[in-house]
Design a protein around this motif. Structure first.
Motif, PDB file in Angstrom:
ATOM      1  N   GLY A 143      37.401  52.426  55.472  1.00  5.64           N
ATOM      2  CA  GLY A 143      36.425  51.376  55.215  1.00  5.64           C
ATOM      3  C   GLY A 143      37.053  50.001  55.152  1.00  5.64           C
ATOM      4  N   CYS A 144      36.345  49.060  54.538  1.00  4.90           N
ATOM      5  CA  CYS A 144      36.748  47.653  54.523  1.00  4.90           C
ATOM      6  C   CYS A 144      36.672  47.155  53.081  1.00  4.90           C
ATOM      7  N   ASP A 145      37.804  46.892  52.444  1.00  5.00           N
ATOM      8  CA  ASP A 145      37.745  46.555  51.019  1.00  5.00           C
ATOM      9  C   ASP A 145      37.420  45.081  50.802  1.00  5.00           C
ATOM     10  N   GLY A 146      36.723  44.824  49.689  1.00  8.72           N
ATOM     11  CA  GLY A 146      36.198  43.502  49.403  1.00  8.72           C
ATOM     12  C   GLY A 146      37.260  42.430  49.267  1.00  8.72           C
ATOM     13  N   ALA A 147      38.404  42.767  48.659  1.00  6.76           N
ATOM     14  CA  ALA A 147      39.470  41.781  48.480  1.00  6.76           C
ATOM     15  C   ALA A 147      40.005  41.308  49.828  1.00  6.76           C
ATOM     16  N   GLN A 170      26.971  46.261  53.148  1.00  5.79           N
ATOM     17  CA  GLN A 170      27.135  46.527  51.727  1.00  5.79           C
ATOM     18  C   GLN A 170      25.777  46.904  51.167  1.00  5.79           C
ATOM     19  N   SER A 171      25.774  47.616  50.072  1.00 12.83           N
ATOM     20  CA  SER A 171      24.518  47.875  49.385  1.00 12.83           C
ATOM     21  C   SER A 171      24.120  46.605  48.641  1.00 12.83           C
ATOM     22  N   PRO A 172      22.822  46.363  48.464  1.00 17.75           N
ATOM     23  CA  PRO A 172      22.389  45.143  47.776  1.00 17.75           C
ATOM     24  C   PRO A 172      23.020  45.014  46.401  1.00 17.75           C
ATOM     25  N   GLN A 173      23.577  43.847  46.135  1.00 16.94           N
ATOM     26  CA  GLN A 173      24.207  43.588  44.837  1.00 16.94           C
ATOM     27  C   GLN A 173      24.139  42.099  44.534  1.00 16.94           C
ATOM     28  N   ASP A 174      24.420  41.766  43.310  1.00 17.59           N
ATOM     29  CA  ASP A 174      24.371  40.380  42.866  1.00 17.59           C
ATOM     30  C   ASP A 174      25.275  39.507  43.741  1.00 17.59           C
ATOM     31  N   TYR A 175      24.842  38.261  43.967  1.00 20.32           N
ATOM     32  CA  TYR A 175      25.621  37.356  44.820  1.00 20.32           C
ATOM     33  C   TYR A 175      27.073  37.236  44.365  1.00 20.32           C
ATOM     34  N   PHE A 176      27.307  37.278  43.063  1.00 20.07           N
ATOM     35  CA  PHE A 176      28.649  37.016  42.549  1.00 20.07           C
ATOM     36  C   PHE A 176      29.511  38.265  42.449  1.00 20.07           C
ATOM     37  N   THR A 177      28.988  39.403  42.868  1.00 19.23           N
ATOM     38  CA  THR A 177      29.830  40.601  42.969  1.00 19.23           C
ATOM     39  C   THR A 177      29.957  41.047  44.425  1.00 19.23           C
ATOM     40  N   SER A 178      29.378  40.280  45.335  1.00 19.47           N
ATOM     41  CA  SER A 178      29.413  40.609  46.762  1.00 19.47           C
ATOM     42  C   SER A 178      30.462  39.767  47.481  1.00 19.47           C
ATOM     43  N   ILE A 180      30.860  39.434  50.614  1.00 22.52           N
ATOM     44  CA  ILE A 180      30.226  38.746  51.739  1.00 22.52           C
ATOM     45  C   ILE A 180      29.481  37.513  51.253  1.00 22.52           C
ATOM     46  N   SER A 181      28.750  37.650  50.136  1.00 22.50           N
ATOM     47  CA  SER A 181      28.015  36.504  49.599  1.00 22.50           C
ATOM     48  C   SER A 181      28.955  35.385  49.177  1.00 22.50           C
ATOM     49  N   ILE A 182      30.022  35.750  48.465  1.00 18.19           N
ATOM     50  CA  ILE A 182      30.974  34.742  47.993  1.00 18.19           C
ATOM     51  C   ILE A 182      31.709  34.105  49.167  1.00 18.19           C
ATOM     52  N   GLY A 183      32.215  34.935  50.076  1.00 21.91           N
ATOM     53  CA  GLY A 183      32.964  34.415  51.225  1.00 21.91           C
ATOM     54  C   GLY A 183      32.117  33.522  52.107  1.00 21.91           C
ATOM     55  N   SER A 184      30.893  33.941  52.391  1.00 23.10           N
ATOM     56  CA  SER A 184      30.031  33.148  53.269  1.00 23.10           C
ATOM     57  C   SER A 184      29.580  31.861  52.599  1.00 23.10           C
ATOM     58  N   PHE A 185      29.497  31.850  51.243  1.00 26.93           N
ATOM     59  CA  PHE A 185      29.180  30.597  50.547  1.00 26.93           C
ATOM     60  C   PHE A 185      30.321  29.597  50.718  1.00 26.93           C
ATOM     61  N   HIS A 186      31.547  30.061  50.537  1.00 29.76           N
ATOM     62  CA  HIS A 186      32.695  29.170  50.729  1.00 29.76           C
ATOM     63  C   HIS A 186      32.745  28.667  52.173  1.00 29.76           C
ATOM     64  N   TYR A 491      21.111  31.642  37.148  1.00 27.17           N
ATOM     65  CA  TYR A 491      22.495  32.125  37.127  1.00 27.17           C
ATOM     66  C   TYR A 491      23.330  31.313  36.140  1.00 27.17           C
ATOM     67  N   ASP A 492      24.375  31.937  35.615  1.00 26.89           N
ATOM     68  CA  ASP A 492      25.252  31.319  34.638  1.00 26.89           C
ATOM     69  C   ASP A 492      25.927  30.082  35.236  1.00 26.89           C
ATOM     70  N   SER A 493      25.884  28.990  34.493  1.00 25.03           N
ATOM     71  CA  SER A 493      26.409  27.717  34.984  1.00 25.03           C
ATOM     72  C   SER A 493      27.883  27.796  35.346  1.00 25.03           C
ATOM     73  N   ASN A 494      28.677  28.507  34.544  1.00 27.40           N
ATOM     74  CA  ASN A 494      30.112  28.606  34.809  1.00 27.40           C
ATOM     75  C   ASN A 494      30.396  29.305  36.133  1.00 27.40           C
ATOM     76  N   ILE A 495      29.606  30.358  36.422  1.00 29.73           N
ATOM     77  CA  ILE A 495      29.825  31.086  37.666  1.00 29.73           C
ATOM     78  C   ILE A 495      29.392  30.241  38.858  1.00 29.73           C
ATOM     79  N   VAL A 496      28.246  29.546  38.720  1.00 36.92           N
ATOM     80  CA  VAL A 496      27.778  28.681  39.804  1.00 36.92           C
ATOM     81  C   VAL A 496      28.789  27.575  40.060  1.00 36.92           C
ATOM     82  N   GLU A 497      29.387  27.067  38.995  1.00 40.38           N
ATOM     83  CA  GLU A 497      30.398  26.022  39.141  1.00 40.38           C
ATOM     84  C   GLU A 497      31.599  26.556  39.924  1.00 40.38           C
ATOM     85  N   GLN A 498      31.991  27.784  39.627  1.00 44.37           N
ATOM     86  CA  GLN A 498      33.127  28.380  40.342  1.00 44.37           C
ATOM     87  C   GLN A 498      32.834  28.540  41.827  1.00 44.37           C
ATOM     88  N   ILE A 499      31.647  29.060  42.130  1.00 45.96           N
ATOM     89  CA  ILE A 499      31.352  29.315  43.537  1.00 45.96           C
ATOM     90  C   ILE A 499      31.070  28.016  44.283  1.00 45.96           C
TER      91      ILE A 499
END
Length: 618
Positions: A143-147, A170-178, A180-186, A491-499
């Motif tokens: 498979g293909c690992d997230g890291a 991937q199976s549907p999951q929160d934006y901040f645990t995905s 693909i979601s995190i990488g594509s946002f960056h 969503y939590d402000s600290n996490i949104v700030e990080q992303i």
């Protein structure tokens, strides 16, 4: 761990080989995050190519079995735990075929007389054959690992990729645990659009695997190609199934056996099945095991005969419906069969699929499992029976074939990637959202009569790469607006700030944006059963075509849904000018969903947006 979603198509969607090209297409760099690449494929020849564009900052992990060229300008591989399977190659080389297939669909060069063992013979080419390819191998036999995916995104962004293609699921999951979601946002924050496969978990609803507002989610569509596979039993009765058999058994009969337990993974008795055609009634994928065991062929019963699911096979195979299966079963158990039952499987033949385009059963459907009021998928692209370059690996049972025909949203994603790269080559300064808007608002409508899930299956429709660079108007979005929507969603402000990547950004009332006010090119509203609704959407259009133009709003809506657009006329006097409007949806629907549309029309350009109101199922 994520998994992959397993050239007639370009002509089918009206994108011919001699389409008008930009002189800067060879400066476009497509980052392909996948299984790697087979560099010796003719599709990746660098004949006629100059050195990589000056903006390229990436590298090539050269090894004894791998080197780059002026077509494949970069290649890296990632393995977090540094453990490898028997078939894994410790280099960017593709031992699977999947990465080679997707990369060549995007940017493969023109190869004449290409075919899969004679099937689909013609000229193979990518959508942007002059573009450069940067390879990021994150997938292995397990498979293909997230890291690894996150590391690949980081490198693709830093290296100078213009578009990123991701045919992974991937199976549907929160934006901040995905990843693909995190990488594509960056990526979008750095001006790079990510084109992602919708997933292969259809036809049930709400199982789409790319659902971020900032990425392009691509469903699969059929093209006008289908393959049938006939076989003959020892009683001379001939039946027809589906499948792509490149081997011809030369009309020779083989013993036919009921596989029973030998049809289960890891239970194949090599002595029993060797040299025989095996009849199976379960749905397990044991083709490769039967090849390894020396079986002569496979006849497999399937509950629902779907031509869009069963493609090229590692051994002669015919997938049959319940009616044909009953005939085979009766023959195997007939008293009149005094000697060993026999069968032969014929080479497949190709027919025209007159119903195409429609969404195949496997393509994942919406609604969006995380943000219900953002319509997903965004659009559809060819993803069934796609011919493209392949890894010539004899262990796959398809010995030394340079091209393969396979199906999946993994195949549709690179079509959309190439279309995005084509737009980028014509409009280098356009934002990811502008490119995405152009693709969505120019897409060809698809028939809900062939796709009962309608917009949940095909989004805005089937891509039209020829028209997409000239959309008239675009719905543009600043990357920070996505972060504001996350704030608005709680969503939590600290996490949104990080992303968001900005220490100055904090979630607040001023930094929050309702989903309805995100400048998205489509409209979705999730409601409760029997709810009387009233919702207002705010949108802004940017003029990218005629300096002086006047657009009128045209609305089509079913009974029970009232749509008011204010103002209903937008006048532009210059390129880049912006005009805002509101869409008000009111009413009550009796069905599960109600489909409508809004078109801004100036007589030359039609800027189309789907509108979908549906009863929440999540």
């Amino acid at each position: 761990m994520l998994k992959p979603h397993t050239t007639k198509s370009w002509d089918f969607i009206g994108f011919p080989q001699n389409v008008k090209r930009s002189t800067v297409e060879s400066d476009i760099i497509v980052g392909v995050i996948d299984y790697g690449i087979w560099p010796e494929s003719e599709s990746f020849s660098d004949k006629g190519f100059g050195p990589p564009p000056a903006k390229w900052k990436g590298t090539c992990q050269v090894s004894a079995d791998f080197k780059c060229n002026n077509k494949i300008i970069g290649a890296k591989y990632y393995r977090i735990n540094m453990t490898f399977g028997e078939t894994d190659l410790k280099s960017p080389r593709d031992s699977n075929g999947h990465g080679t297939h997707t990369a060549s669909t995007i940017a493969g060069g023109v190869v004449s007389k290409a075919s899969y063992a004679g099937f689909g013979t013609g000229t193979a080419r990518g959508g942007v054959p002059s573009a450069r390819i940067a390879v990021y191998k994150v997938c292995w036999s397990d498979g293909c690992d997230g890291a690894s995916i996150l590391a690949a995104f980081d490198d693709a962004i830093a290296d100078g990729a213009d578009i990123i293609s991701l045919s992974l699921g991937q199976s549907p999951q929160d934006y901040f645990t995905s990843p693909i979601s995190i990488g594509s946002f960056h990526a979008v924050k750095n001006g790079i659009l990510t084109s992602a496969a919708a997933g292969n978990e259809g036809p049930r609803l709400a199982n789409i695997s790319s659902y971020e507002p900032w990425s392009l989610s691509v469903a699969a569509s059929t093209i006008n190609r289908r393959f049938l596979s006939k076989f003959r039993l020892g009683n001379n009765q001939i039946y027809e199934g589906i499948g792509i058999n490149y081997m011809d058994l030369k009309n020779k009969s083989f013993p036919l056996i009921n596989g029973a337990s030998n049809c289960e993974p890891n239970l194949v008795d090599k002595k029993l099945v060797k040299g025989k055609i095996v009849y199976c009634e379960n749905m397990s994928d044991i083709g490769q095991e039967l090849v390894s065991a020396g079986a002569a062929g496979l006849i497999q019963k399937v509950q629902v005969l779907l031509e869009d699911v069963y493609g090229s096979s590692a051994l002669p195979a015919s997938y049959i419906d319940v009616h044909a299966a009953s005939k085979v079963f009766n023959y195997l158990n007939s008293d009149s069969v005094s000697k060993q039952p026999t069968a032969t499987i014929f080479r497949s033949y190709e027919l025209n699929n007159k119903l195409a385009p429609y969404i195949p059963s496997f393509s994942s459907r919406g609604p969006n499992p995380i943000t219900p009021n953002i319509l997903k998928p965004d659009l559809a692209a060819p993803g069934v029976h796609i011919l493209a370059a392949w890894t010539p690996d004899p262990h796959k049972g398809v010995k030394f074939l340079k091209f393969n025909i396979i199906s999946g949203t993994s195949m549709s994603c690179p079509h959309a990637t190439a279309a995005a790269a084509y737009i980028k080559s014509i409009h280098p300064t356009w934002s990811p959202a502008a490119i995405k808007s152009a693709l969505m608002t120019t897409a060809n409508p698809m028939r809900s009569s062939l796709n009962p899930e309608a917009e949940f299956a095909y989004g805005s429709g089937l891509i039209n790469p020829l028209k997409a660079p000239y959309p008239g108007l675009v719905y543009d979005i600043d990357a920070i607006d996505y972060a504001k929507v996350l704030c608005g969603e709680g969503y939590d402000s600290n996490i949104v700030e990080q992303i968001s990547g900005s220490e100055d950004f904090k979630c607040s009332k001023a930094n929050s944006l309702a989903v309805a006010d995100l400048n998205y090119p489509s409209f979705a509203l999730s409601i409760s059963l029997s709810e009387t609704f009233s919702r207002v959407y705010r949108r802004t259009l940017t003029n990218v075509s005629s300096p002086k133009s006047t657009y009128k709003a045209k609305v089509v809506a079913p009974k029970g849904l009232e749509i008011i657009v204010e103002p209903s006329v937008l006048s532009f006097t210059s390129i880049g000018q912006k005009q805002s409007f509101t869409v008000k949806l009111t009413g009550k629907i009796d069905e599960f969903k109600a489909s409508a549309s809004l078109v801004w029309d100036d007589g030359t350009y039609q800027v189309k947006s789907p509108i979908l109101v549906y009863v929440s199922i999540i």
